[in-house]
Design a protein around this motif. Structure first.
Motif, PDB file in Angstrom:
ATOM      1  N   SER A 101       0.845  -1.205   0.000  1.00 19.05           N
ATOM      2  CA  SER A 101       0.000   0.000   0.000  1.00 19.05           C
ATOM      3  C   SER A 101       0.875   1.247   0.000  1.00 19.05           C
ATOM      4  N   PHE A 102       1.909   1.267   0.864  1.00 17.98           N
ATOM      5  CA  PHE A 102       2.729   2.478   0.910  1.00 17.98           C
ATOM      6  C   PHE A 102       3.404   2.720  -0.431  1.00 17.98           C
ATOM      7  N   MET A 103       3.780   1.611  -1.078  1.00 22.68           N
ATOM      8  CA  MET A 103       4.411   1.774  -2.393  1.00 22.68           C
ATOM      9  C   MET A 103       3.388   2.332  -3.379  1.00 22.68           C
ATOM     10  N   LYS A 104       2.100   2.056  -3.130  1.00 23.53           N
ATOM     11  CA  LYS A 104       1.071   2.572  -4.049  1.00 23.53           C
ATOM     12  C   LYS A 104       0.676   3.994  -3.666  1.00 23.53           C
ATOM     13  N   GLY A 105       1.213   4.466  -2.509  1.00 22.20           N
ATOM     14  CA  GLY A 105       0.986   5.862  -2.188  1.00 22.20           C
ATOM     15  C   GLY A 105      -0.129   6.140  -1.208  1.00 22.20           C
ATOM     16  N   PHE A 106      -0.609   5.091  -0.455  1.00 19.12           N
ATOM     17  CA  PHE A 106      -1.521   5.427   0.634  1.00 19.12           C
ATOM     18  C   PHE A 106      -1.316   4.482   1.816  1.00 19.12           C
TER      19      PHE A 106
END
Ligand SMILES: COc1ccc2nc(C(=O)O)sc2c1
Length: 238
Positions: A169-174
């Motif tokens: 998720s963090f890699m996807k920006g949230f």
């Protein structure tokens, strides 16, 4: 990947890296961490690493000589390495920078200050100055551990097959979605029904909605470059 850490408190680093994902990555040989005590690079019998600041002011400043001697000792093998000074004045450390470090550096030297800071002339021997955030820390060791932990998790094979949703998720920006495990009912606090349904499509949609809801609430600054589908879900939440 190899990390070399310069610090006056090696035990802080040595204790943390033995555990969890980092410990596994060390045992697998995916990563190597060598810790150097700056006091071993001093030239006086008291192993002094700090002195009073020129120009006056509170506190002590770390002297350049131990840093210089340690850096020259590391560079003697003439292998390429990125030298990173952890400092409140550094550029902000982000997941994107962690990815960049993992992709670009085979070896990193993480230089940790203490006291009121380090002699400015040390910066002539480093490549980057990095801060993990806008709060006051007592030294660079925690920041060094944050960098080691976040970079190692990105190394292929480091996480084994338990790739973390946080990573994704963090890699996807949230932000991440909520997690639950047994028991199903704890003092009347129940696990959301959808997670018990076995309907993977519904579960995935619920998780995405929750992740976007969390991000909208706590980190709206991350909500950039959303896919049309994510934007549609976000609009439903507003
Ligand atoms: C004196 O050494 C310090 C003090 C604060 C500090 N804060 C950092 C950060 O990454 O924010 S690194 C660091 C080093």
């Amino acid at each position: 990947m190899k990390f070399e850490v310069l610090t006056i408190f090696p035990e802080i680093i040595e204790c943390y890296i033995k555990h969890g994902v980092l410990g596994k990555a060390l045992n697998k040989g995916i990563v190597e961490v060598k810790v150097y005590n700056l006091r071993d690079f001093t030239s006086d019998k008291h192993k002094k690493v700090d002195d009073y600041p020129y120009g006056g002011g509170a506190g002590m400043v770390m002297q350049i000589e131990p840093f210089y001697n340690a850096i020259m000792h590391l560079k003697a093998d003439e292998k390429p390495r990125k030298l990173v000074l952890l400092s409140p004045q550094g550029r902000k450390f982000t997941q994107k920078l962690a990815q960049k470090f993992m992709e670009e550096s085979k070896a990193m030297v993480l230089i940790c200050g203490r006291y009121e800071g380090i002699d400015e002339r040390v910066k002539a021997f480093v490549d980057e100055e990095v801060s993990i955030g806008d709060y006051v820390l007592s030294g660079g060791e925690l920041a060094a551990l944050v960098i080691i932990d976040s970079v190692v998790r990105l190394i292929p094979g480091a996480l084994g097959d338990e790739l973390s949703a946080v990573e994704d998720s963090f890699m996807k920006g949230f932000l991440d979605y909520p997690h639950y495990t047994r028991p199903e009912d704890f003092k009347g606090m129940k696990v959301p029904e959808v997670l018990l349904s076995g309907d993977h499509k519904k579960i995935a949609l619920w998780r995405k909605r929750q992740a976007l809801k969390n991000t909208l609430k706590n980190r709206p600054d991350l909500l950039k470059n959303l896919s049309p589908e994510d934007m549609r879900i976000l609009k439903e939440l507003c």
